[in-house]
Design a protein around this motif. Structure first.
Motif, PDB file in Angstrom:
ATOM      1  N   ILE A 289      16.467  62.993  33.056  1.00  0.00           N
ATOM      2  CA  ILE A 289      16.442  61.542  33.289  1.00  0.00           C
ATOM      3  C   ILE A 289      17.253  61.192  34.539  1.00  0.00           C
ATOM      4  CG2 ILE A 289      17.071  59.292  32.308  1.00  0.00           C
ATOM      5  CD1 ILE A 289      16.640  60.880  29.541  1.00  0.00           C
ATOM      6  N   ASP A 290      16.585  60.566  35.485  1.00  0.00           N
ATOM      7  CA  ASP A 290      17.187  60.267  36.784  1.00  0.00           C
ATOM      8  C   ASP A 290      18.069  59.015  36.670  1.00  0.00           C
ATOM      9  OD1 ASP A 290      17.850  59.832  39.382  1.00  0.00           O
ATOM     10  OD2 ASP A 290      15.792  59.735  40.143  1.00  0.00           O
ATOM     11  N   VAL A 291      19.377  59.213  36.762  1.00  0.00           N
ATOM     12  CA  VAL A 291      20.331  58.112  36.607  1.00  0.00           C
ATOM     13  C   VAL A 291      20.217  57.106  37.752  1.00  0.00           C
ATOM     14  CG1 VAL A 291      22.823  57.578  36.515  1.00  0.00           C
ATOM     15  CG2 VAL A 291      21.920  59.515  35.218  1.00  0.00           C
ATOM     16  N   SER A 292      19.727  57.572  38.898  1.00  0.00           N
ATOM     17  CA  SER A 292      19.665  56.692  40.081  1.00  0.00           C
ATOM     18  C   SER A 292      18.782  55.473  39.841  1.00  0.00           C
ATOM     19  CB  SER A 292      19.171  57.470  41.304  1.00  0.00           C
ATOM     20  OG  SER A 292      17.784  57.669  41.242  1.00  0.00           O
TER      21      SER A 292
ATOM     22  N   GLY B  79      31.204  58.422  37.227  1.00  0.00           N
ATOM     23  CA  GLY B  79      30.318  57.368  37.735  1.00  0.00           C
ATOM     24  C   GLY B  79      28.993  57.356  36.992  1.00  0.00           C
ATOM     25  N   MET B  80      28.442  58.536  36.740  1.00  0.00           N
ATOM     26  CA  MET B  80      27.171  58.635  36.003  1.00  0.00           C
ATOM     27  C   MET B  80      27.320  58.044  34.593  1.00  0.00           C
ATOM     28  SD  MET B  80      25.927  62.470  37.181  1.00  0.00           S
ATOM     29  CE  MET B  80      24.420  62.512  36.199  1.00  0.00           C
ATOM     30  N   LYS B  81      28.406  58.406  33.929  1.00  0.00           N
ATOM     31  CA  LYS B  81      28.655  57.887  32.562  1.00  0.00           C
ATOM     32  C   LYS B  81      28.754  56.363  32.582  1.00  0.00           C
ATOM     33  CE  LYS B  81      31.236  61.897  30.845  1.00  0.00           C
ATOM     34  NZ  LYS B  81      32.607  62.404  30.638  1.00  0.00           N
ATOM     35  N   TYR B  82      29.464  55.834  33.582  1.00  0.00           N
ATOM     36  CA  TYR B  82      29.642  54.387  33.719  1.00  0.00           C
ATOM     37  C   TYR B  82      28.283  53.690  33.898  1.00  0.00           C
ATOM     38  CZ  TYR B  82      31.009  49.971  35.954  1.00  0.00           C
ATOM     39  OH  TYR B  82      31.138  48.651  36.287  1.00  0.00           O
TER      40      TYR B  82
ATOM     41  N   LYS C  28      26.514  51.180  31.270  1.00  0.00           N
ATOM     42  CA  LYS C  28      26.188  49.808  31.712  1.00  0.00           C
ATOM     43  C   LYS C  28      24.699  49.514  31.482  1.00  0.00           C
ATOM     44  CE  LYS C  28      26.755  48.366  36.067  1.00  0.00           C
ATOM     45  NZ  LYS C  28      27.405  48.011  37.345  1.00  0.00           N
ATOM     46  N   ALA C  29      23.866  50.539  31.743  1.00  0.00           N
ATOM     47  CA  ALA C  29      22.409  50.341  31.599  1.00  0.00           C
ATOM     48  C   ALA C  29      21.963  50.428  30.139  1.00  0.00           C
ATOM     49  CB  ALA C  29      21.686  51.378  32.443  1.00  0.00           C
ATOM     50  N   ASP C  30      22.888  50.863  29.280  1.00  0.00           N
ATOM     51  CA  ASP C  30      22.625  50.941  27.839  1.00  0.00           C
ATOM     52  C   ASP C  30      21.383  51.797  27.540  1.00  0.00           C
ATOM     53  OD1 ASP C  30      23.354  50.407  25.254  1.00  0.00           O
ATOM     54  OD2 ASP C  30      22.305  48.479  25.141  1.00  0.00           O
ATOM     55  N   ILE C  31      21.309  52.978  28.187  1.00  0.00           N
ATOM     56  CA  ILE C  31      20.120  53.834  28.020  1.00  0.00           C
ATOM     57  C   ILE C  31      20.396  55.057  27.153  1.00  0.00           C
ATOM     58  CG2 ILE C  31      18.864  53.177  30.096  1.00  0.00           C
ATOM     59  CD1 ILE C  31      20.183  55.601  31.527  1.00  0.00           C
ATOM     60  N   CYS C  32      21.658  55.215  26.760  1.00  0.00           N
ATOM     61  CA  CYS C  32      21.997  56.458  26.054  1.00  0.00           C
ATOM     62  C   CYS C  32      21.965  56.258  24.542  1.00  0.00           C
ATOM     63  CB  CYS C  32      23.391  56.912  26.498  1.00  0.00           C
ATOM     64  SG  CYS C  32      23.784  58.556  25.908  1.00  0.00           S
TER      65      CYS C  32
END
Lengths: 205, 205
Positions: free
Chosen positions: B56-59, B194-197, B201-205
């Motif tokens: 899954i691309d975090v970008s 940064g990735m975790k943050y 924030k995006a609430d995708i996990c």
């Protein structure tokens, strides 16, 4: 007086007030028959010139105790011509030497424009840009070309101005670097001035 | 959570608290079957990963309006994890990004250790030295190894400290650079933070 400063890429001549360059790969020094004083950092060419009687190596007349063993003779000449300055000699390498009250404090070596451009391209093809010498050094970059230009130029700039001394620019890329070091004095004949000073002091002319 | 930061030379994994690396040229990403969140600056690998559903691309979950179009996603992650600092990410390239009061001010790109060593050797074989990270940056060099080490390290140092902000060191060569930036905070997991943050924030996990 006929002078020549030989670097890794070119022969740089000064005859009276006329200065000109020849490529190290194509120029044949034995074609010069007049007496000529030279300094040379190019090992292959040095060996050639030793065999030519009219080519006189100025490095033999320098008190080298003030300098370090592997320091380029071109840098030594520039320092000999200077009393109080940071000398930035922008050629295939950029050498930076600090002279304070006539004393050589030391110096460093930074990559020149051409080789540094290649360095960024080697990191990634997306960094294949020319350097932007018109960059505003007071603004942090927000695009790739400025990001590498700042990386190359501002880092050098920050170090050089930290010495709080007048700056003298010389070497083949001096004009370009004048855009960055706006208050610097441009002196394309600095190495020749040093050679003349050494020749005069040694009373060999 | 299973995370991966992919650069030009390696896959850098973080699984819970265990971090490890794999070479980009030999590692096969389809061998991973678990759900994994990644960022990637390597164009070839990005194309491969797009076809794998569990990668899954975090970008895609970043508000990129604050950054510039060609800015590496690894740099963006490091900035997202930072409120007030100069971030020095020392990898194959050294990226330097400035964040003040949570605002990204911009950044620059400087060559990494390996490519810069090659740069000096390309200028002249007499400059074929390793960098001396134990160099005293307050003393102007008087030998060739220190002259190139100072040229590489002190220029970067002078620029970085000029921002008068805390310094965070990350990336594969962070340990080496800690010798130069003695007061810097070493944070090898900054990009992962940064990735975790971003994921949170995006609430995708």
């Amino acid at each position: 007086m006929f002078l020549c400063d030989i670097g890794n890429t070119s022969y740089h001549f000064l005859k009276d007030i006329n200065s000109y360059k020849k490529d190290v790969n194509s120029f044949e020094p034995s074609n010069i028959k007049d007496k000529i004083y030279y300094v040379c950092v190019n090992e292959n060419i040095s060996q050639k010139l030793e065999k030519l009687d009219n080519w006189i190596d100025v490095s033999e007349f320098i008190d080298k105790s003030k300098y370090y063993k592997t320091m380029g003779i071109d840098r030594i000449c520039a320092v000999e011509a200077t009393k109080n300055a940071v000398i930035v000699d922008a050629g295939s390498a950029i050498t930076v030497d600090v002279v304070k009250n006539g004393e050589f404090l030391g110096g460093f070596i930074y990559p020149g424009v051409r080789v540094m451009k290649k360095t960024y391209t080697n990191i990634s093809s997306v960094l294949d840009y020319s350097f932007n010498f018109d960059l505003d050094l007071d603004i942090m970059p927000k695009n790739s070309q400025d990001a590498i230009s700042y990386g190359f130029l501002k880092t050098l700039y920050s170090e050089v101005i930290s010495h709080d001394l007048p700056i003298i620019l010389t070497g083949g890329d001096a004009q370009e670097f004048k855009k960055i070091f706006k208050d610097a004095k441009l002196d394309e004949n600095l190495i020749f001035d040093g050679m003349k000073y050494i020749i005069k002091k040694a009373d060999i002319c």
